[in-house]
Design a protein around this motif. Structure first.
Motif, PDB file in Angstrom:
ATOM      1  N   THR A   1     -12.829 -24.960  60.997  1.00  0.00           N
ATOM      2  CA  THR A   1     -12.267 -25.265  59.681  1.00  0.00           C
ATOM      3  C   THR A   1     -13.016 -26.473  59.144  1.00  0.00           C
ATOM      4  O   THR A   1     -13.670 -27.174  59.927  1.00  0.00           O
ATOM      5  N   PRO A   2     -12.971 -26.720  57.826  1.00  0.00           N
ATOM      6  CA  PRO A   2     -12.089 -26.097  56.833  1.00  0.00           C
ATOM      7  C   PRO A   2     -12.538 -24.687  56.476  1.00  0.00           C
ATOM      8  O   PRO A   2     -13.715 -24.359  56.580  1.00  0.00           O
ATOM      9  N   GLN A   3     -11.565 -23.896  56.054  1.00  0.00           N
ATOM     10  CA  GLN A   3     -11.846 -22.581  55.514  1.00  0.00           C
ATOM     11  C   GLN A   3     -11.591 -22.648  54.015  1.00  0.00           C
ATOM     12  O   GLN A   3     -10.637 -23.282  53.560  1.00  0.00           O
ATOM     13  N   ALA A   4     -12.468 -22.024  53.255  1.00  0.00           N
ATOM     14  CA  ALA A   4     -12.454 -22.184  51.800  1.00  0.00           C
ATOM     15  C   ALA A   4     -12.121 -20.870  51.113  1.00  0.00           C
ATOM     16  O   ALA A   4     -12.598 -19.809  51.524  1.00  0.00           O
ATOM     17  N   PHE A   5     -11.318 -20.973  50.046  1.00  0.00           N
ATOM     18  CA  PHE A   5     -10.877 -19.765  49.349  1.00  0.00           C
ATOM     19  C   PHE A   5     -10.704 -20.047  47.865  1.00  0.00           C
ATOM     20  O   PHE A   5     -10.449 -21.192  47.457  1.00  0.00           O
TER      21      PHE A   5
ATOM     22  N   LEU B   1     -18.959 -19.099  45.167  1.00  0.00           N
ATOM     23  CA  LEU B   1     -19.532 -18.608  43.920  1.00  0.00           C
ATOM     24  C   LEU B   1     -19.737 -17.099  43.964  1.00  0.00           C
ATOM     25  O   LEU B   1     -19.777 -16.434  42.924  1.00  0.00           O
ATOM     26  N   GLU B   2     -19.882 -16.554  45.182  1.00  0.00           N
ATOM     27  CA  GLU B   2     -20.158 -15.127  45.354  1.00  0.00           C
ATOM     28  C   GLU B   2     -18.977 -14.347  45.908  1.00  0.00           C
ATOM     29  O   GLU B   2     -18.773 -13.183  45.548  1.00  0.00           O
ATOM     30  N   LYS B   3     -18.195 -14.961  46.812  1.00  0.00           N
ATOM     31  CA  LYS B   3     -17.113 -14.254  47.491  1.00  0.00           C
ATOM     32  C   LYS B   3     -15.821 -15.074  47.436  1.00  0.00           C
ATOM     33  O   LYS B   3     -15.853 -16.280  47.223  1.00  0.00           O
ATOM     34  N   PRO B   4     -14.671 -14.414  47.670  1.00  0.00           N
ATOM     35  CA  PRO B   4     -13.387 -15.123  47.547  1.00  0.00           C
ATOM     36  C   PRO B   4     -13.044 -16.023  48.722  1.00  0.00           C
ATOM     37  O   PRO B   4     -12.096 -16.809  48.637  1.00  0.00           O
ATOM     38  N   GLY B   5     -13.779 -15.913  49.833  1.00  0.00           N
ATOM     39  CA  GLY B   5     -13.462 -16.742  50.989  1.00  0.00           C
ATOM     40  C   GLY B   5     -14.704 -17.051  51.794  1.00  0.00           C
ATOM     41  O   GLY B   5     -15.680 -16.297  51.791  1.00  0.00           O
TER      42      GLY B   5
ATOM     43  N   GLN C   1     -13.198 -10.260  51.264  1.00  0.00           N
ATOM     44  CA  GLN C   1     -14.399 -10.384  52.077  1.00  0.00           C
ATOM     45  C   GLN C   1     -14.687 -11.858  52.325  1.00  0.00           C
ATOM     46  O   GLN C   1     -14.695 -12.668  51.402  1.00  0.00           O
ATOM     47  N   ILE C   2     -14.967 -12.204  53.590  1.00  0.00           N
ATOM     48  CA  ILE C   2     -15.140 -13.597  53.997  1.00  0.00           C
ATOM     49  C   ILE C   2     -16.591 -13.832  54.383  1.00  0.00           C
ATOM     50  O   ILE C   2     -17.136 -13.154  55.260  1.00  0.00           O
ATOM     51  N   VAL C   3     -17.211 -14.807  53.751  1.00  0.00           N
ATOM     52  CA  VAL C   3     -18.593 -15.168  54.047  1.00  0.00           C
ATOM     53  C   VAL C   3     -18.623 -16.137  55.224  1.00  0.00           C
ATOM     54  O   VAL C   3     -17.787 -17.049  55.320  1.00  0.00           O
ATOM     55  N   LEU C   4     -19.590 -15.946  56.115  1.00  0.00           N
ATOM     56  CA  LEU C   4     -19.798 -16.878  57.215  1.00  0.00           C
ATOM     57  C   LEU C   4     -20.897 -17.862  56.826  1.00  0.00           C
ATOM     58  O   LEU C   4     -21.993 -17.464  56.439  1.00  0.00           O
ATOM     59  N   VAL C   5     -20.591 -19.174  56.923  1.00  0.00           N
ATOM     60  CA  VAL C   5     -21.604 -20.199  56.660  1.00  0.00           C
ATOM     61  C   VAL C   5     -21.783 -21.031  57.926  1.00  0.00           C
ATOM     62  O   VAL C   5     -20.949 -21.009  58.840  1.00  0.00           O
ATOM     63  N   GLU C   6     -22.873 -21.761  57.967  1.00  0.00           N
ATOM     64  CA  GLU C   6     -23.181 -22.565  59.155  1.00  0.00           C
ATOM     65  C   GLU C   6     -22.170 -23.695  59.323  1.00  0.00           C
ATOM     66  O   GLU C   6     -21.916 -24.470  58.397  1.00  0.00           O
TER      67      GLU C   6
ATOM     68  N   LEU D   1     -19.558 -24.301  52.075  1.00  0.00           N
ATOM     69  CA  LEU D   1     -18.382 -23.469  51.841  1.00  0.00           C
ATOM     70  C   LEU D   1     -18.134 -23.249  50.347  1.00  0.00           C
ATOM     71  O   LEU D   1     -17.904 -22.118  49.894  1.00  0.00           O
ATOM     72  N   LEU D   2     -18.184 -24.330  49.578  1.00  0.00           N
ATOM     73  CA  LEU D   2     -17.912 -24.201  48.148  1.00  0.00           C
ATOM     74  C   LEU D   2     -19.003 -23.397  47.447  1.00  0.00           C
ATOM     75  O   LEU D   2     -18.714 -22.632  46.516  1.00  0.00           O
TER      76      LEU D   2
END
Length: 394
Positions: free
Chosen positions: A177-181, A136-140, A212-217, A131-132
């Motif tokens: 969650t957690p969701q990161a921003f 580096l690329e997107k706000p969420g 824009q929200i990035v999806l991570v595993e 998430l962190l």
């Protein structure tokens, strides 16, 4: 002589500060517990404590826990000893609780924030790292998992619920969650929220603000505790494990046994401090909870473990035992060697092992035997150790 500024070393950019909000303001009535589920005990400790410990270990600070009005004392008791924890009261909805938490964090001026549901106790560090990294690329960024089952829309006909159009599971994800921003952006998004009475999660609030929200595993371990069955343990009441280890004796090495340094003509050779007794005990504990062996957790090929004190390995095994919902019933360690004599050090060894595992020394047995001059231990070429443990379900 003037300084050549082109050769002046550049300071690395400071790491972004990361705060966390843990939402624990709900009633949790479906869990069927005498307390709200976030304060109920699960695998040996309050549900809330599991994820807060994980966030603390990941470096989040401060960690703001949003609790119901009047629950400050029980929350503080549940999280006693964890540094950097703060509390505030929640609102009528989850979205309002998060917004109130974000407002409290304004004074700390974090760069990033993780927003987590307390009802998801197991929080793998790898998910936090993904998430962190995404920020580096997107706000969420949010952790998600694929949908395995076939899906269909539900429709109503003649008073019945009937199957409607199919839904493409390939296009859908389960959100965790957690969701990161980035903190300023999510704070502004919550302040500007004009959607329904409450948002499903913070990603929806962020998306409504144009982020824009990035999806991570994600991770299946991030399962949300919801129903009484989630608290029902199917684990056996007692588990046992055994361990065995051998190390070579060599001149010029220090001799460590059960976390105690012993003066001797030879010491044990190995990648770490080669404490053969602790290594056998670690394997016994890992085996009892089905978590592999010491080499999987601390591979000899990894240079960070060269010369490492083995008490770190034992503390890690104790943590995994607790996470599995067990406590040490007893440990029995047998050291096999011709020399040195173990008897004079036995009480100190028991006390040291008990200290590392945070248990009473009465639960620890250390004894020794020889092989009557037979084999490699009889020839004083090495020391062997076997260990057995029993674990009791909490």
């Amino acid at each position: 002589m003037s300084q050549d500024l082109s050769e002046t070393p550049r300071r690395p950019a400071p790491l972004p500060s990361t705060a966390a909000i843990v939402v624990a303001a709900g009633k949790g009535l479906r869990a069927g517990q005498p307390l709200p589920k976030q304060f109920a005990r699960w695998r040996g400790k309050p549900v809330l404590r599991h994820s807060v410990e994980a966030l603390s270990s990941a470096g989040a600070a401060p960690i703001l826990v949003v609790v119901p009005q009047g629950a400050e004392t029980i929350a503080a008791d549940a999280l006693a000893g964890i540094p950097g924890v703060q509390f505030t009261n929640g609102g009528e909805t989850r979205q309002e609780s998060v917004r109130l938490g974000l407002e409290v964090l304004v004074a700390s001026e974090p760069d990033l924030v993780l927003v987590h549901d307390a009802a998801r106790p197991i929080l793998p560090s790898a998910v936090i790292e993904r998430l962190l990294d995404a920020l580096l690329e997107k706000p969420g960024a949010i952790p998600v998992l694929p949908v395995a089952d076939s899906l269909a829309h539900a429709e109503h006909a003649d008073g019945l619920e009937v199957m409607g159009a199919p839904a493409r599971r390939e296009d859908l994800r389960r959100v965790q969650t957690p969701q990161a921003f980035r903190f300023p952006e999510i704070l502004a998004a919550h302040r500007a929220w004009e959607g329904p009475t409450t948002a499903g999660d913070d990603a929806q609030v962020a998306q409504a603000a144009g982020l824009q929200i990035v999806l991570v595993e994600g991770d299946e371990a991030l399962h949300k505790l919801t129903y009484a069955s989630d608290f029902a343990s199917t684990a056996p009441p007692i588990r046992v494990g055994t361990g065995y280890d051998v190390h070579r004796l060599e001149a010029g090495e220090e001799l460590w046994l059960c976390g105690v340094r012993i003066d001797h003509t030879h010491g044990l050779s190995g990648h770490s401090d080669a404490d053969v007794a602790i290594h056998a005990l670690v394997d016994a504990m890992l085996g009892a909870v089905g978590r592999g062996d010491i080499g999987q957790h601390f591979p000899p090929s990894d240079p960070q473990w060269k010369g490492a004190a083995s008490d770190r390995f034992l503390a890690h095994a104790g943590k995994l035992v607790a996470e599995a919902g067990y406590a040490l019933g007893n440990a029995d360690v047998t050291i096999i060697c011709e020399a040195p004599k173990i008897g004079p050090h036995r009480d100190g060894m028991r006390a040291r092992l008990a200290e590392i595992l945070s248990v009473d020394p009465s639960l620890i047995s250390v004894k020794a035997t020889t092989t009557e001059k037979l084999g490699f231990t009889g020839r004083s070429e090495g020391i062997a150790c076997q260990a057995a443990v029993s674990l009791i379900r909490l």
